[in-house]
Design a protein around this motif. Structure first.
Motif, PDB file in Angstrom:
ATOM      1  N   ARG A 207       0.815  -1.216   0.000  1.00  0.00           N
ATOM      2  CA  ARG A 207       0.000   0.000   0.000  1.00  0.00           C
ATOM      3  C   ARG A 207       0.845   1.261   0.000  1.00  0.00           C
ATOM      4  NH1 ARG A 207      -4.835   0.438   4.212  1.00  0.00           N
ATOM      5  NH2 ARG A 207      -5.584  -1.183   2.791  1.00  0.00           N
ATOM      6  N   HIS A 208       1.939   1.260   0.732  1.00  0.00           N
ATOM      7  CA  HIS A 208       2.764   2.456   0.868  1.00  0.00           C
ATOM      8  C   HIS A 208       4.043   2.366   0.040  1.00  0.00           C
ATOM      9  CE1 HIS A 208       0.023   3.594   4.048  1.00  0.00           C
ATOM     10  NE2 HIS A 208       0.271   2.452   4.690  1.00  0.00           N
ATOM     11  N   GLN A 209       4.045   1.510  -0.948  1.00  0.00           N
ATOM     12  CA  GLN A 209       5.202   1.388  -1.833  1.00  0.00           C
ATOM     13  C   GLN A 209       4.842   1.842  -3.243  1.00  0.00           C
ATOM     14  OE1 GLN A 209       6.839  -2.553  -1.692  1.00  0.00           O
ATOM     15  NE2 GLN A 209       7.069  -2.581   0.531  1.00  0.00           N
ATOM     16  N   ASP A 210       5.837   2.320  -3.958  1.00  0.00           N
ATOM     17  CA  ASP A 210       5.627   2.806  -5.316  1.00  0.00           C
ATOM     18  C   ASP A 210       6.294   1.922  -6.358  1.00  0.00           C
ATOM     19  OD1 ASP A 210       4.184   5.019  -4.386  1.00  0.00           O
ATOM     20  OD2 ASP A 210       6.033   6.141  -4.016  1.00  0.00           O
ATOM     21  N   ASP A 211       6.583   0.684  -5.985  1.00  0.00           N
ATOM     22  CA  ASP A 211       7.270  -0.220  -6.901  1.00  0.00           C
ATOM     23  C   ASP A 211       6.270  -0.764  -7.931  1.00  0.00           C
ATOM     24  OD1 ASP A 211       8.778  -2.066  -8.209  1.00  0.00           O
ATOM     25  OD2 ASP A 211       9.649  -2.959  -6.400  1.00  0.00           O
ATOM     26  N   ALA A 212       6.325  -0.206  -9.159  1.00  0.00           N
ATOM     27  CA  ALA A 212       5.386  -0.616 -10.204  1.00  0.00           C
ATOM     28  C   ALA A 212       5.586  -2.059 -10.623  1.00  0.00           C
ATOM     29  CB  ALA A 212       5.533   0.308 -11.415  1.00  0.00           C
ATOM     30  N   VAL A 213       6.833  -2.557 -10.475  1.00  0.00           N
ATOM     31  CA  VAL A 213       7.111  -3.941 -10.862  1.00  0.00           C
ATOM     32  C   VAL A 213       6.270  -4.913 -10.034  1.00  0.00           C
ATOM     33  CG1 VAL A 213       8.915  -5.695 -11.004  1.00  0.00           C
ATOM     34  CG2 VAL A 213       9.446  -3.329 -11.597  1.00  0.00           C
ATOM     35  N   ILE A 214       6.057  -4.562  -8.779  1.00  0.00           N
ATOM     36  CA  ILE A 214       5.268  -5.423  -7.900  1.00  0.00           C
ATOM     37  C   ILE A 214       3.774  -5.094  -8.006  1.00  0.00           C
ATOM     38  CG2 ILE A 214       4.819  -6.053  -5.502  1.00  0.00           C
ATOM     39  CD1 ILE A 214       7.747  -5.565  -4.921  1.00  0.00           C
ATOM     40  N   LYS A 215       3.460  -3.815  -8.088  1.00  0.00           N
ATOM     41  CA  LYS A 215       2.055  -3.409  -8.031  1.00  0.00           C
ATOM     42  C   LYS A 215       1.244  -3.887  -9.225  1.00  0.00           C
ATOM     43  CE  LYS A 215       1.731   0.420  -4.856  1.00  0.00           C
ATOM     44  NZ  LYS A 215       1.128   1.737  -4.615  1.00  0.00           N
ATOM     45  N   THR A 216       1.837  -3.885 -10.410  1.00  0.00           N
ATOM     46  CA  THR A 216       1.087  -4.279 -11.606  1.00  0.00           C
ATOM     47  C   THR A 216       0.617  -5.732 -11.547  1.00  0.00           C
ATOM     48  OG1 THR A 216       2.240  -2.633 -12.938  1.00  0.00           O
ATOM     49  CG2 THR A 216       1.152  -4.440 -14.112  1.00  0.00           C
ATOM     50  N   PRO A 217       1.545  -6.698 -11.301  1.00  0.00           N
ATOM     51  CA  PRO A 217       1.053  -8.084 -11.201  1.00  0.00           C
ATOM     52  C   PRO A 217       0.152  -8.306  -9.988  1.00  0.00           C
ATOM     53  CG  PRO A 217       3.388  -7.968 -10.660  1.00  0.00           C
ATOM     54  CD  PRO A 217       3.025  -6.638 -11.202  1.00  0.00           C
ATOM     55  N   LEU A 218       0.356  -7.523  -8.925  1.00  0.00           N
ATOM     56  CA  LEU A 218      -0.486  -7.674  -7.747  1.00  0.00           C
ATOM     57  C   LEU A 218      -1.922  -7.225  -8.046  1.00  0.00           C
ATOM     58  CD1 LEU A 218      -0.829  -8.435  -4.816  1.00  0.00           C
ATOM     59  CD2 LEU A 218       0.000  -6.166  -4.169  1.00  0.00           C
ATOM     60  N   GLN A 219      -2.055  -6.148  -8.804  1.00  0.00           N
ATOM     61  CA  GLN A 219      -3.390  -5.712  -9.199  1.00  0.00           C
ATOM     62  C   GLN A 219      -4.078  -6.772 -10.057  1.00  0.00           C
ATOM     63  OE1 GLN A 219      -2.663  -1.969 -11.095  1.00  0.00           O
ATOM     64  NE2 GLN A 219      -2.441  -0.841  -9.169  1.00  0.00           N
TER      65      GLN A 219
END
Length: 859
Positions: A207-219
């Motif tokens: 939630r408080h991270q801006d790492d797009a590498v992780i956020k995209t697959p997580l979404q």
């Protein structure tokens, strides 16, 4: 167990459940040939399959039953005895199938007694034709019948040796459905639940991270998890038609046992519900039907004497709305015996005699949900044991549902079950109180109301109890820290947010510090050591891995004392503040010289504090910006003699959909007292002087001040031409509604009883419309309407019913008694609108009539 036998058991068990329903339908409508043909095919198929499965007992029983059903198929009369015998055979088949499922082989014993009765009746059906009467099936169609029977034998299946398909057999069409065991489905649901928890934890971590590498697959994972969850939930869903399938036979058996004529109507059979919940509500639904048949529906002779059809109707209807299934179970019988229930409640100490006198019929009716409560004169196999309705209520509430009732004497009773769609995964608010977090299921939450300086709402202390004024309601409020006995460190009422909840249509507020999150939670049961805590229904794991307890809204309501009041259906809790013994709540305050001033609390929407810097003068009136609108202020003291305070108390009146502020100097108290005007007043704005709790007070006329601050409210078309009679035995509601109707521009007279209203008419009083409470002692509003509309001069008089809710049963009873409509007592806009609509039509009709008369005279 042999796979083939297992498939046979699953398929046959499903179809045999429907056989009873089909038989009852056929008995009611012998012209429905398709129903009996379906039953015949079922038994024919079972018989054929038993031959190669080696099940002689089941084969013999179904063969004889098939013979009897074939007589019905060929035109023999479907007598009660024939249907009863066939239903007995259906039950015996079920028992044998159950034993097969448990042991893998047929149970011991014989069916000689039943088979003999079936054979005798089959022979009698054949020989009971009149002399010379031809067989029902003409000879011309006998070959077709033989071909159909042959086709059924082929459909039943080949011998056991012929079942294997040769290797060179052509590929078959892929089936559209497959069978999945319940245990496998539950396992999948459990895995999906854990996946949801893991998804929530990952979302919390990132939630408080801006790492797009992780956020995209997580979404993407989150989206897939949601889709998978929806798919599994749909797989768990089953139509309530499965639940309804057993009801026709139940009603038939009740009709035979009670010697009554009963007709069952079901609606919404395709409405879907979690299969787990279908099983959980089966027993409560069955008990409600038994209650309707035994207590509700009269005997045929009684119904004919009352002018009703000889056959009573029980209606079961299912609908889906906003994450819930609503099931209504109603009858057109006698309604609850309110006087018996009232007397029983007093005898059991559930309510005092004086309190019982003030309760409406529906309020009294809710006592049937009390434990060990029965008014039956004798104990039978169906009722009278004093157990049942409390168990029904407990079972429904245990799954997060609610039950309510409405009753109209002589017209019937309706029970409404509100059931959540599923128990597995549910959206919830994560609330915080005194540093602790809890999960609150969202299905009971109505809204969240902010408090404090930034908010427009504040808590008030009325006689030691916290209340929140929210629009037209007064809601009881309890701090979560108080319910859970958590030390807040700052008093029992700490918190900045009130979560407004509704349980069993009863609204209340829970005071919390904050809502920290909204999550879909996986409900897990409490351990045995915590299972007795009524305010918790389970626990869950949040996204951050922490374990929190799930609050039980029903348990909280019980802790607040609602269950002890037996109040299960009142939708607006203002009525719980209705003073007993003809008393009214007043706001006592100081404004100007002389005596204290008083206003009925029901007319005050809010009590606010307004800084002097916010008050402006416009066109000779004081105004203030209030909720995005300008609100006029009427000072009740001379501002030339007393300067405004830095912060001034204001009583906000809400009449006719418009607000007005009364500027006062000091609020003294909120008291409850009997209103007796001892000295009438001729001064404008003052009704008279009364003694209220030992204080001399001037009772103000709210309508007068509304005319000053909202003069345009009284120039609404032709309203001033009409005279309205308001009939209600409770001064509380007369105080509340009379100013509302006056503010809408009508002339209003009030009556404290139906008898008083009739006396007014008998003495020559003229009214253009009557607004009457439905539930009054001695004579109800319905009876008042019937008496008025019997007279030709009042036949077109608009009469509007006032009830706790404008429920369908109330609307029906209102129309049947000659009323033009019904509104809820607290739905003020609806009352004003209905009055306007019916009187506008009356006005137009009157004008048209006058034009016709004038035109005729001129001619």
């Amino acid at each position: 167990m042999d796979d083939l036998l297992n498939d046979f058991l699953v398929e046959t068990s499903e179809h045999i459940e429907a056989a009873g329903e089909q038989l009852v339908l056929f008995e009611r409508d012998p012209a429905d040939r398709e129903a009996i043909i379906r039953i015949f095919r079922l038994f024919h198929t079972i018989k054929g399959t038993c031959g190669f499965l080696g099940l002689p007992r089941l084969e013999h029983l179904t063969h004889v039953t098939e013979s009897l059903i074939s007589k019905l198929r060929d035109g023999a009369p479907a007598t009660a005895e024939t249907v009863s015998l066939t239903l007995a055979a259906v039950d015996r088949v079920k028992n044998i199938l159950a034993a097969l499922a448990a042991t893998g082989k047929e149970p011991g014993g014989t069916d000689d007694d039943l088979i003999a009765a079936l054979q005798t009746h089959a022979d009698f059906s054949t020989s009971s034709r009149e002399p010379g009467e031809a067989a029902p099936a003409p000879a011309a169609i006998e070959p077709a019948k033989a071909e159909a029977d042959k086709a059924e034998d082929e459909k039943a299946g080949p011998t056991r040796k012929e079942i294997r398909t040769p290797a060179h057999a052509p590929a078959q069409t892929r089936p559209e459905t497959i069978r999945v065991s319940v245990s496998a489905l539950e396992r999948i649901m459990l895995l999906v639940s854990e996946l949801v928890l893991t998804r929530n934890q990952l979302l919390e971590i990132t939630r408080h991270q801006d790492d797009a590498v992780i956020k995209t697959p997580l979404q993407r994972l989150s989206s897939l998890t949601t889709d998978l969850q929806d798919a599994v939930m749909r797989a768990r869903m089953q139509s309530v038609g499965r639940l309804f399938a057993s009801l026709p036979r139940l009603v038939r058996e009740l009709a035979v046992e009670l010697k009554k004529k009963l007709h069952l109507v079901t609606e919404g059979a395709d409405t879907e519900l979690d299969r787990q919940l279908i099983e959980l509500i089966r027993d409560p639904l069955t008990h409600l039907l038994r209650n309707c048949a035994d207590h509700g529906i009269e005997t045929p002779a009684e119904r004919l004497a009352l002018g009703k059809p000889e056959e009573g109707t029980i209606r079961v209807a299912a609908t889906h709305e906003a994450g819930y299934i609503t099931i209504d179970v109603s009858d057109d019988g006698r309604g609850l015996d309110v006087q018996k229930i009232r007397a029983k409640a007093i005898a059991k100490g559930l309510v005092s005699a004086s309190e019982a006198k003030e309760l409406s019929d529906e309020d009294v009716g809710r006592f049937i949900f009390a434990p060990d409560f029965s008014t039956a004169a004798a104990v039978t196999s169906i009722s009278g044991r004093g157990v049942g309705m409390d168990i029904v209520r407990d079972n429904i509430e245990a799954i997060g549902g609610a039950i309510s009732l409405t009753t109209v004497p002589g017209k019937g009773t309706s029970f409404t079950l509100k059931i959540p769609l599923t128990l597995a995964i549910t959206p919830a608010l994560i609330v915080e109180a005194c540093g602790h977090r809890f999960s609150l299921p969202q299905h009971s939450v109505v809204e969240a109301v902010g408090l404090g300086e930034a908010g427009i709402h504040t808590l008030e202390d009325l006689q030691g109890s916290l209340v929140l004024r929210l629009r037209e309601d007064i809601l009881p409020v309890v701090a979560l820290s108080t319910i859970l006995e958590i030390d807040s460190g700052s008093g029992p009422a700490s918190g900045d947010l009130v979560i407004v909840m509704r349980v069993n249509n009863r609204a209340f507020g829970v005071l919390v510090d904050a809502v920290t999150d909204v999550q879909e939670i996986v409900v897990k049961p409490l351990g045995s050591s915590l299972s007795e805590l009524e305010v918790f229904s389970g626990h869950t794991i949040l996204g951050d891995g922490s374990v929190v307890l799930i609050l039980d809204p029903t348990g909280i309501a019980a802790r607040m004392g609602f269950e002890r009041t037996n109040d299960y259906t009142v939708g607006r809790v203002v009525e719980t503040f209705t003073p007993a013994d003809e008393t009214t709540r007043f706001v006592l305050f100081r404004a100007g010289a002389g005596a204290l001033k008083a206003l009925p609390l029901s007319l005050v929407v809010r009590i606010e504090s307004i800084p002097a810097a916010d008050i402006r003068t416009s066109d000779g009136l004081m105004v203030v910006q209030h909720q995005s609108h300008l609100m006029p202020l009427v000072p009740l003291f001379s501002t030339t003699e007393a300067q405004l305070q830095a912060v001034n108390p204001v009583l906000v009146l809400g009449i006719g959909g418009e607000s007005l502020g009364l500027l006062i100097e000091q609020i003294i108290d909120v008291v409850e007292a009997r209103l007796t005007i001892e000295i009438a007043s001729t001064s404008p704005g003052i009704i008279g002087t009364a003694e209220i709790r030992g204080e001399i007070a001037e009772v103000l006329d709210a309508t007068y001040f509304m005319q000053i601050g909202r003069p345009n409210a009284y120039s609404r078309g032709v309203a001033h031409q009409f005279h309205i009679l308001l009939v209600d035995d409770k001064p509380f509601f007369r105080d509340m509604l009379a100013p509302l109707i006056i503010a809408a521009g009508y002339c209003v007279n009030t009556a404290a009883s139906a008898s008083e209203a009739l006396t007014m008419f008998e003495k020559g009083a003229h009214f253009d419309a009557v607004v009457t409470d439905t539930d009054m002692p001695q004579m109800s509003g319905y009876e008042l309407a019937r008496r008025l509309t019997r007279e030709p001069r009042h036949r077109d008089l608009p009469i509007i019913a006032l009830a706790a809710h404008a429920a369908p049963t109330v609307l029906q009873a209102a129309r049947e008694s000659g009323m033009c409509g019904a509104v809820g007592k607290f739905d003020r806009p609806a009352l004003v609108k209905m009055l306007g609509d019916v009187l506008e039509l009356r006005h137009l009709h009157k004008n048209d009539l006058e034009k016709t008369v004038i035109g005729s005279a001129a001619a």
